[in-house]
Design an enzyme around this catalytic site. Structure first.
Site, mmCIF file in Angstrom:
data_model
loop_
_atom_site.group_PDB
_atom_site.id
_atom_site.type_symbol
_atom_site.label_atom_id
_atom_site.label_comp_id
_atom_site.label_asym_id
_atom_site.label_seq_id
_atom_site.Cartn_x
_atom_site.Cartn_y
_atom_site.Cartn_z
ATOM 1 N N TYR A 78 71.100 -17.759 2.844
ATOM 2 C CA TYR A 78 71.686 -17.431 1.540
ATOM 3 C C TYR A 78 72.302 -16.033 1.558
ATOM 4 O O TYR A 78 73.446 -15.835 1.118
ATOM 5 C CB TYR A 78 70.604 -17.516 0.463
ATOM 6 C CG TYR A 78 71.087 -17.141 -0.918
ATOM 7 C CD1 TYR A 78 71.842 -18.029 -1.676
ATOM 8 C CD2 TYR A 78 70.772 -15.899 -1.471
ATOM 9 C CE1 TYR A 78 72.292 -17.695 -2.944
ATOM 10 C CE2 TYR A 78 71.209 -15.551 -2.736
ATOM 11 C CZ TYR A 78 71.966 -16.451 -3.472
ATOM 12 O OH TYR A 78 72.411 -16.099 -4.729
ATOM 13 N N SER A 89 75.554 -11.712 -4.996
ATOM 14 C CA SER A 89 74.119 -11.474 -5.187
ATOM 15 C C SER A 89 73.712 -10.162 -4.526
ATOM 16 O O SER A 89 74.284 -9.771 -3.496
ATOM 17 C CB SER A 89 73.317 -12.624 -4.566
ATOM 18 O OG SER A 89 71.939 -12.332 -4.554
#
Length: 246
Positions: A146, A133
């Site tokens: 995250y 990501s």
């Protein structure tokens, strides 16, 4: 081509399965939601050379590995399974939430590759595609767990690439921005450069086919993050404060 896709029951994983479904490809779809996987299998079975399902919770490492041992040959694995805790500036994740996220986003990938790497090395071929990501490159307060898990994944992918390139194994790390999926549906803020699922997956598939070692996108979002990382810390702090509800 025989392809294993993790996290295949919905979102990017399901769309990856749709875009790889062809008479030339054998798909192995892995996820814990059996009903959704069966629906996807029914949808795609007439398009594929073969399609098999592995029903497994990726955090149950021993069970996961046992179910993967039925695989005798493989051309590519797309390690797509991942979760987030949403974005909250005010709440601190519990240690259980933190551990579960790392189990899914980081450790499960190694559990899978512990089984698959001997297959790839014996073949002297194979592709390993990680879905990381852009959040791994800049950690906002609301996504620190995250972001840190995806940054760990980047480091793991980099180390694998250096080790296994001599074996003919291609390691590909994809860093998407915001793509419409179950993961992003929980976000209650405006997501810059948000891509539709089909378009985002088309770009992922293209990067894998071109064997991009490192592929961050959308490019404008990536360049913004790169620019931000080059600015003085006091200025970055002001930008973060501007978007933080503290």
């Amino acid at each position: 081509m025989k392809i294993l896709i993790t996290g295949a029951s919905s979102g990017l994983g399901a769309e990856l399965a749709r875009q790889y479904a062809s008479s030339e490809n054998e798909l192995i779809l892995l996820a814990r939601r059996e009903e959704k996987l069966q629906q996807l299998q029914k949808e795609l079975q007439s398009l594929c050379k073969d399609i098999k399902l592995i029903i497994a919770d990726v955090t149950q490492f021993k069970d996961l590995q046992e179910k993967l041992r039925v695989i005798e040959s493989l051309d590519m694995v797309i390690l797509n399974a991942g979760i987030s805790l949403g974005h909250s500036y005010s709440q601190t994740p519990t240690i259980e939430e933190f551990k579960n996220l790392y189990d899914v986003n980081v450790l499960a990938n190694h559990a899978i590759l512990e089984v698959l790497l001997p297959i790839f090395t014996a073949q002297k071929s194979g592709k390993i595609a990680f879905i990381s990501s852009l959040a791994s490159l800049f950690s906002m307060p609301s996504s620190k767990v995250y972001s840190s898990s995806k940054r760990a994944l980047n480091a793991y992918a980099e180390g694998l690439r250096y080790k296994y390139t001599p074996y003919g194994i291609k390691v590909i790390n994809i860093l998407p921005g915001f793509i419409k999926s179950e993961l992003t549906d929980k976000n209650e803020f405006k997501m810059p450069f948000l891509l539709e699922t089909k378009e985002g997956v088309r770009l992922i598939k293209s990067a894998i086919e071109k064997e991009k070692a490192f592929y961050p996108f959308p490019r404008r979002f990536y360049l913004f993050i790169r620019l931000l990382s080059l600015l003085p810390n006091f200025f970055v702090q002001k930008v973060v404060n501007r978007f933080s509800d503290r």
